[in-house]
Design a protein around this motif. Structure first.
Motif, PDB file in Angstrom:
ATOM      1  N   UNK A  41     -19.962  -3.117 -18.652  1.00 19.87           N
ATOM      2  CA  UNK A  41     -18.907  -3.796 -19.406  1.00 19.87           C
ATOM      3  C   UNK A  41     -17.546  -3.138 -19.160  1.00 19.87           C
ATOM      4  N   UNK A  42     -17.366  -2.628 -17.965  1.00 22.28           N
ATOM      5  CA  UNK A  42     -16.109  -1.954 -17.631  1.00 22.28           C
ATOM      6  C   UNK A  42     -15.289  -2.830 -16.687  1.00 22.28           C
ATOM      7  N   UNK A  43     -14.024  -3.033 -17.044  1.00 21.39           N
ATOM      8  CA  UNK A  43     -13.093  -3.687 -16.131  1.00 21.39           C
ATOM      9  C   UNK A  43     -12.267  -2.604 -15.448  1.00 21.39           C
ATOM     10  N   UNK A  44     -12.214  -2.675 -14.142  1.00 21.91           N
ATOM     11  CA  UNK A  44     -11.489  -1.690 -13.339  1.00 21.91           C
ATOM     12  C   UNK A  44     -10.117  -2.215 -12.951  1.00 21.91           C
ATOM     13  N   UNK A  45      -9.136  -1.352 -13.040  1.00 18.88           N
ATOM     14  CA  UNK A  45      -7.814  -1.624 -12.479  1.00 18.88           C
ATOM     15  C   UNK A  45      -7.535  -0.578 -11.419  1.00 18.88           C
ATOM     16  N   UNK A  46      -6.783  -0.956 -10.409  1.00 18.55           N
ATOM     17  CA  UNK A  46      -6.388   0.006  -9.382  1.00 18.55           C
ATOM     18  C   UNK A  46      -4.869   0.052  -9.290  1.00 18.55           C
ATOM     19  N   UNK A  47      -4.379   1.268  -9.096  1.00 17.05           N
ATOM     20  CA  UNK A  47      -2.968   1.435  -8.748  1.00 17.05           C
ATOM     21  C   UNK A  47      -2.936   2.286  -7.490  1.00 17.05           C
ATOM     22  N   UNK A  48      -3.380   1.651  -6.414  1.00 15.84           N
ATOM     23  CA  UNK A  48      -3.348   2.258  -5.080  1.00 15.84           C
ATOM     24  C   UNK A  48      -2.491   1.362  -4.190  1.00 15.84           C
ATOM     25  N   UNK A  49      -2.107   1.873  -3.051  1.00 16.09           N
ATOM     26  CA  UNK A  49      -1.242   1.125  -2.146  1.00 16.09           C
ATOM     27  C   UNK A  49      -1.905  -0.182  -1.719  1.00 16.09           C
ATOM     28  N   UNK A  50      -1.097  -1.200  -1.536  1.00 13.23           N
ATOM     29  CA  UNK A  50      -1.606  -2.519  -1.138  1.00 13.23           C
ATOM     30  C   UNK A  50      -2.093  -2.556   0.304  1.00 13.23           C
ATOM     31  N   UNK A  51      -1.986  -1.463   1.027  1.00 12.35           N
ATOM     32  CA  UNK A  51      -2.487  -1.352   2.398  1.00 12.35           C
ATOM     33  C   UNK A  51      -3.954  -1.789   2.463  1.00 12.35           C
ATOM     34  N   UNK A  52      -4.262  -2.658   3.425  1.00  7.95           N
ATOM     35  CA  UNK A  52      -5.623  -3.179   3.563  1.00  7.95           C
ATOM     36  C   UNK A  52      -6.658  -2.099   3.818  1.00  7.95           C
ATOM     37  N   UNK A  53      -6.248  -0.969   4.347  1.00  5.87           N
ATOM     38  CA  UNK A  53      -7.197   0.086   4.695  1.00  5.87           C
ATOM     39  C   UNK A  53      -7.843   0.701   3.462  1.00  5.87           C
ATOM     40  N   UNK A  66     -13.700  -6.566 -11.676  1.00  7.29           N
ATOM     41  CA  UNK A  66     -12.362  -6.394 -11.127  1.00  7.29           C
ATOM     42  C   UNK A  66     -12.397  -6.216  -9.621  1.00  7.29           C
ATOM     43  N   UNK A  67     -11.349  -5.618  -9.077  1.00  6.33           N
ATOM     44  CA  UNK A  67     -10.316  -4.898  -9.811  1.00  6.33           C
ATOM     45  C   UNK A  67      -9.100  -5.754 -10.175  1.00  6.33           C
ATOM     46  N   UNK A  68      -8.445  -5.344 -11.244  1.00  2.00           N
ATOM     47  CA  UNK A  68      -7.122  -5.840 -11.578  1.00  2.00           C
ATOM     48  C   UNK A  68      -6.144  -5.005 -10.763  1.00  2.00           C
ATOM     49  N   UNK A  69      -5.323  -5.644  -9.941  1.00  2.00           N
ATOM     50  CA  UNK A  69      -4.464  -4.935  -8.998  1.00  2.00           C
ATOM     51  C   UNK A  69      -3.116  -4.599  -9.638  1.00  2.00           C
ATOM     52  N   UNK A  70      -2.861  -3.318  -9.808  1.00  3.39           N
ATOM     53  CA  UNK A  70      -1.575  -2.864 -10.352  1.00  3.39           C
ATOM     54  C   UNK A  70      -0.636  -2.331  -9.273  1.00  3.39           C
ATOM     55  N   UNK A  71      -1.201  -1.805  -8.218  1.00  7.60           N
ATOM     56  CA  UNK A  71      -0.407  -1.059  -7.250  1.00  7.60           C
ATOM     57  C   UNK A  71       0.268  -1.915  -6.205  1.00  7.60           C
ATOM     58  N   UNK A  72       1.433  -1.458  -5.787  1.00  3.73           N
ATOM     59  CA  UNK A  72       2.145  -2.035  -4.663  1.00  3.73           C
ATOM     60  C   UNK A  72       2.331  -0.969  -3.606  1.00  3.73           C
ATOM     61  N   UNK A  73       3.432  -1.013  -2.875  1.00  6.71           N
ATOM     62  CA  UNK A  73       3.673  -0.034  -1.822  1.00  6.71           C
ATOM     63  C   UNK A  73       3.614   1.388  -2.383  1.00  6.71           C
ATOM     64  N   UNK A  74       2.890   2.248  -1.676  1.00  7.36           N
ATOM     65  CA  UNK A  74       2.769   3.638  -2.089  1.00  7.36           C
ATOM     66  C   UNK A  74       1.800   3.866  -3.226  1.00  7.36           C
ATOM     67  N   UNK A  75       1.348   2.780  -3.879  1.00  8.30           N
ATOM     68  CA  UNK A  75       0.437   2.906  -5.011  1.00  8.30           C
ATOM     69  C   UNK A  75       1.112   2.859  -6.364  1.00  8.30           C
ATOM     70  N   UNK A  76       2.447   2.731  -6.399  1.00  8.12           N
ATOM     71  CA  UNK A  76       3.136   2.650  -7.680  1.00  8.12           C
ATOM     72  C   UNK A  76       2.696   1.403  -8.452  1.00  8.12           C
ATOM     73  N   UNK A  77       2.527   1.527  -9.778  1.00 14.25           N
ATOM     74  CA  UNK A  77       2.085   0.380 -10.579  1.00 14.25           C
ATOM     75  C   UNK A  77       3.227  -0.578 -10.870  1.00 14.25           C
ATOM     76  N   UNK A  78       3.572  -1.367  -9.870  1.00 15.62           N
ATOM     77  CA  UNK A  78       4.728  -2.254  -9.974  1.00 15.62           C
ATOM     78  C   UNK A  78       4.529  -3.374 -11.003  1.00 15.62           C
TER      79      UNK A  78
END
Length: 237
Positions: A41-53, A66-78
């Motif tokens: 019953x855990x929902x995961x969010x990530x704040x990692x870089x949007x890089x496909x790798x 999930x994941x619920x995507x928080x991260x953009x370039x560099x992993x900042x939670x934009x």
């Protein structure tokens, strides 16, 4: 054999790093066994870089919602406070939240940090590309922040790292230094957004795992250097 060689190279720079798959197993076990969190019953969010790798970096994706995507370039939670609020509202009933966050850095078998060989490419390229671009700009004598609304995330990434600029360019390993600084920025923002949005979470616990993703080579496991694992009691925020 190649994975073993990469293990030696990675541990030279990140002695506490673990294989990414082992990281997932280890921390899922801690959540379930040590903190009595029902991982079904855990929902995961990530704040990692949007890089496909970064997509296959851990097996958390195979276990948690999930994941619920928080991260953009560099992993900042934009996604900011609005995104954190949305994440809070999506958690299963009687469930828990888990946020996996941090920047990433590539490494080659020759020990070059900030570089990696991507799938079906003969030459090594930057990883993280956004951070290595920021580093190259920081190293220019007359650096001024990029004011380009058509490149908003890179602009804000560099702006957030300006306080660390001198320490980064003076470092013996600026590629590692800018990655470390980015972790500090992400960690601070994640905690800030959780605190300001705490009333939106209808859960008892929020699990956090922050650190640095270390990209190796296509077909091999990545690594993760954990810097923060904590279980936040929402009622006591």
């Amino acid at each position: 054999m190649l994975q073993r060689k990469f293990d030696q190279v990675v541990k030279k720079y990140f002695p506490n790093a673990m294989d990414a798959k082992d990281t997932s197993i280890h921390y899922l076990g801690k959540m379930q066994n040590d903190h009595k969190i029902d991982v079904s019953k855990v929902l995961m969010a990530t704040s990692v870089c949007s890089d496909d790798i970064n997509v296959p970096s851990t097996t958390f994706f195979n276990v948690l919602f999930g994941p619920f995507i928080m991260g953009g370039l560099g992993g900042l939670p934009f996604v900011g406070q609005t995104g954190m609020t949305a994440f809070a509202h999506h958690i299963p009933d009687d469930g828990s939240a888990f946020i996996f966050y941090g920047p990433h850095i590539g490494i080659t078998l020759e020990g070059d940090l900030g570089k990696m060989y991507r799938p079906r490419q003969e030459h090594a390229g930057n990883s993280c590309g956004a951070l290595m671009l920021a580093l190259s700009r920081f190293q220019e004598g007359g650096y001024t922040p990029v004011l380009n609304e058509n490149d908003y995330q890179q602009m804000k990434l560099e702006e957030s790292l300006i306080p660390f600029r001198q320490d980064i360019i003076d470092s013996d390993n600026p590629q590692k230094a800018i990655t470390e600084a980015t972790y500090e920025v992400i960690d601070q923002k994640i905690h800030e957004y959780i605190k300001t949005c705490k009333d939106e979470f209808n859960v008892e616990k929020i699990a956090l795992l922050g650190g640095i993703v270390i990209n190796t080579e296509y077909g091999l496991d990545d690594y993760f250097d954990a810097r923060n694992f904590e279980i936040i009691d929402v009622q006591n925020l």
